[in-house]
Design a protein around this motif. Structure first.
Motif, PDB file in Angstrom:
ATOM      1  N   TYR A 232       0.812  -1.211   0.000  1.00 17.46           N
ATOM      2  CA  TYR A 232       0.000   0.000   0.000  1.00 17.46           C
ATOM      3  C   TYR A 232       0.846   1.263   0.000  1.00 17.46           C
ATOM      4  O   TYR A 232       1.958   1.284   0.515  1.00 17.46           O
ATOM      5  N   ILE A 233       0.263   2.316  -0.564  1.00 20.26           N
ATOM      6  CA  ILE A 233       0.765   3.672  -0.402  1.00 20.26           C
ATOM      7  C   ILE A 233      -0.230   4.327   0.545  1.00 20.26           C
ATOM      8  O   ILE A 233      -1.437   4.136   0.398  1.00 20.26           O
ATOM      9  N   VAL A 234       0.235   5.092   1.522  1.00 13.68           N
ATOM     10  CA  VAL A 234      -0.678   5.730   2.473  1.00 13.68           C
ATOM     11  C   VAL A 234      -0.863   7.192   2.083  1.00 13.68           C
ATOM     12  O   VAL A 234       0.115   7.920   1.923  1.00 13.68           O
ATOM     13  N   ALA A 235      -2.110   7.608   1.906  1.00 13.39           N
ATOM     14  CA  ALA A 235      -2.439   8.991   1.566  1.00 13.39           C
ATOM     15  C   ALA A 235      -2.932   9.702   2.816  1.00 13.39           C
ATOM     16  O   ALA A 235      -3.993   9.368   3.339  1.00 13.39           O
ATOM     17  N   THR A 236      -2.152  10.679   3.296  1.00 16.96           N
ATOM     18  CA  THR A 236      -2.524  11.410   4.500  1.00 16.96           C
ATOM     19  C   THR A 236      -1.856  12.781   4.522  1.00 16.96           C
ATOM     20  O   THR A 236      -0.839  12.984   3.867  1.00 16.96           O
ATOM     21  N   VAL A 237      -2.451  13.704   5.275  1.00 13.89           N
ATOM     22  CA  VAL A 237      -1.823  14.996   5.522  1.00 13.89           C
ATOM     23  C   VAL A 237      -1.579  15.185   7.025  1.00 13.89           C
ATOM     24  O   VAL A 237      -1.097  16.214   7.435  1.00 13.89           O
ATOM     25  N   ASP A 238      -1.884  14.164   7.798  1.00  9.36           N
ATOM     26  CA  ASP A 238      -1.713  14.193   9.253  1.00  9.36           C
ATOM     27  C   ASP A 238      -0.232  14.028   9.605  1.00  9.36           C
ATOM     28  O   ASP A 238       0.382  13.012   9.275  1.00  9.36           O
ATOM     29  N   LYS A 239       0.355  15.028  10.262  1.00 14.38           N
ATOM     30  CA  LYS A 239       1.792  15.007  10.570  1.00 14.38           C
ATOM     31  C   LYS A 239       2.167  13.848  11.482  1.00 14.38           C
ATOM     32  O   LYS A 239       3.202  13.215  11.299  1.00 14.38           O
ATOM     33  N   GLU A 240       1.330  13.571  12.461  1.00 19.41           N
ATOM     34  CA  GLU A 240       1.618  12.494  13.416  1.00 19.41           C
ATOM     35  C   GLU A 240       1.606  11.130  12.720  1.00 19.41           C
ATOM     36  O   GLU A 240       2.482  10.293  12.957  1.00 19.41           O
ATOM     37  N   LEU A 241       0.620  10.922  11.847  1.00 25.98           N
ATOM     38  CA  LEU A 241       0.535   9.655  11.113  1.00 25.98           C
ATOM     39  C   LEU A 241       1.719   9.513  10.158  1.00 25.98           C
ATOM     40  O   LEU A 241       2.294   8.433  10.041  1.00 25.98           O
ATOM     41  N   LYS A 242       2.108  10.593   9.499  1.00 26.13           N
ATOM     42  CA  LYS A 242       3.270  10.561   8.604  1.00 26.13           C
ATOM     43  C   LYS A 242       4.525  10.167   9.369  1.00 26.13           C
ATOM     44  O   LYS A 242       5.321   9.360   8.897  1.00 26.13           O
ATOM     45  N   ARG A 243       4.689  10.738  10.561  1.00 23.08           N
ATOM     46  CA  ARG A 243       5.860  10.439  11.392  1.00 23.08           C
ATOM     47  C   ARG A 243       5.898   8.955  11.751  1.00 23.08           C
ATOM     48  O   ARG A 243       6.961   8.320  11.694  1.00 23.08           O
ATOM     49  N   ARG A 244       4.741   8.399  12.075  1.00 19.62           N
ATOM     50  CA  ARG A 244       4.676   6.977  12.429  1.00 19.62           C
ATOM     51  C   ARG A 244       4.945   6.084  11.221  1.00 19.62           C
ATOM     52  O   ARG A 244       5.591   5.040  11.348  1.00 19.62           O
ATOM     53  N   ILE A 245       4.457   6.483  10.043  1.00 17.62           N
ATOM     54  CA  ILE A 245       4.643   5.666   8.839  1.00 17.62           C
ATOM     55  C   ILE A 245       6.097   5.697   8.375  1.00 17.62           C
ATOM     56  O   ILE A 245       6.604   4.709   7.863  1.00 17.62           O
ATOM     57  N   ARG A 246       6.770   6.828   8.570  1.00 20.26           N
ATOM     58  CA  ARG A 246       8.171   6.927   8.147  1.00 20.26           C
ATOM     59  C   ARG A 246       9.061   5.931   8.880  1.00 20.26           C
ATOM     60  O   ARG A 246      10.129   5.575   8.386  1.00 20.26           O
ATOM     61  N   LYS A 247       8.628   5.484  10.055  1.00 21.73           N
ATOM     62  CA  LYS A 247       9.395   4.489  10.804  1.00 21.73           C
ATOM     63  C   LYS A 247       9.283   3.100  10.192  1.00 21.73           C
ATOM     64  O   LYS A 247      10.081   2.224  10.489  1.00 21.73           O
ATOM     65  N   ILE A 248       8.276   2.885   9.347  1.00 22.63           N
ATOM     66  CA  ILE A 248       8.075   1.575   8.710  1.00 22.63           C
ATOM     67  C   ILE A 248       8.789   1.607   7.363  1.00 22.63           C
ATOM     68  O   ILE A 248       8.459   2.431   6.508  1.00 22.63           O
ATOM     69  N   PRO A 249       9.768   0.740   7.140  1.00 19.58           N
ATOM     70  CA  PRO A 249      10.503   0.778   5.875  1.00 19.58           C
ATOM     71  C   PRO A 249       9.651   0.337   4.689  1.00 19.58           C
ATOM     72  O   PRO A 249       8.846  -0.572   4.796  1.00 19.58           O
TER      73      PRO A 249
END
Length: 173
Positions: free
Chosen positions: A130-147
Motif C-alpha cells: 500500500y501507499i498511504v495517503a494522509t496529511v496528518d503530521k503524526e501519522l506521517k511520522r509513524r509511517i516513516r518508521k516503517i521501511p
C-alpha cells in the motif's frame, strides 16, 4: 531473609556463552529503502483528513492520484476510516459521498474500536503493498518508521509522493 539475600546475588555472565538477541526481520520485497512489491495498479490507503483536504483543494481524488503516479490507482478505505467520516456528521457529508464512490475499494476491519490511524499502521506493517495517503503530521511520522511504505500528501494544490523510486511517478520540482 536468607532467600532475599540469595535473590540479590547476581549471577556472573559466562563470557563463552552464546548471546541471543532479537533482530526484526525485514521483508524480502525491500530493496534498500524501496519496496519492489509496489507496482501499478497502486493500492492507496486513504485517510479521513486526506479526503477533507482534497475537497478543500478542489481535487478529484482518483484523477489526481493517477496524475501523480502516472498509473492506475485504486483508492482503498478501511471500515475504521469510513466510521470516522460518518462520525464527523453533516459538515462532512461530501467527504462521505466521495468515500462511498464505487471506484473506492472497501477493506473490512476485523478488530473492534480501534483508532483509524492505528488501523492504517497495522495494515501497512502486515502488507507492504500500500501507499498511504494522509496529511496528518503524526501519522506521517509513524509511517516513516516503517521501511518501504510511501506517503502521498497534498502540496501546492496537487498530490505529491515521498519515498518512491524515481522510475515511478514522483513529480520533481
Amino acid at each position: 531473609e536468607k532467600e532475599r539475600a540469595k535473590a540479590r546475588v547476581k549471577k556472573k555472565e559466562d563470557p563463552s556463552a552464546i548471546k541471543e538477541r532479537e533482530v526484526p526481520q525485514h521483508p524480502s520485497c525491500l530493496f534498500f529503502q524501496y519496496n519492489t512489491q509496489l507496482g501499478p495498479p497502486y493500492h492507496i490507503l486513504v485517510d479521513t483528513n486526506f479526503i477533507n483536504f482534497s475537497i478543500k483543494a478542489k481535487l478529484d481524488l482518483v484523477q489526481s492520484m493517477m496524475d501523480c503516479l502516472y498509473a492506475k490507482c485504486i483508492p482503498c478505505i478501511t471500515d475504521c476510516v469510513m466510521g470516522e467520516i460518518e462520525k464527523l456528521g453533516q459538515k462532512y457529508r461530501v467527504a462521505l459521498r466521495i468515500a462511498k464512490d464505487p471506484r473506492f475499494e472497501r477493506l473490512p476491519c476485523m478488530h473492534k474500536g480501534t483508532y483509524a490511524d492505528d488501523c492504517l499502521i497495522q495494515r501497512v506493517t502486515q502488507h507492504k503493498c500500500y501507499i498511504v495517503a494522509t496529511v496528518d503530521k503524526e501519522l506521517k511520522r509513524r509511517i516513516r518508521k516503517i521501511p518501504g511504505v510511501p506517503i502521498m500528501y497534498i502540496s501546492r494544490h496537487r498530490y505529491n509522493i515521498e519515498r518512491m523510486p524515481d522510475d515511478y511517478g514522483a513529480p520533481r520540482f
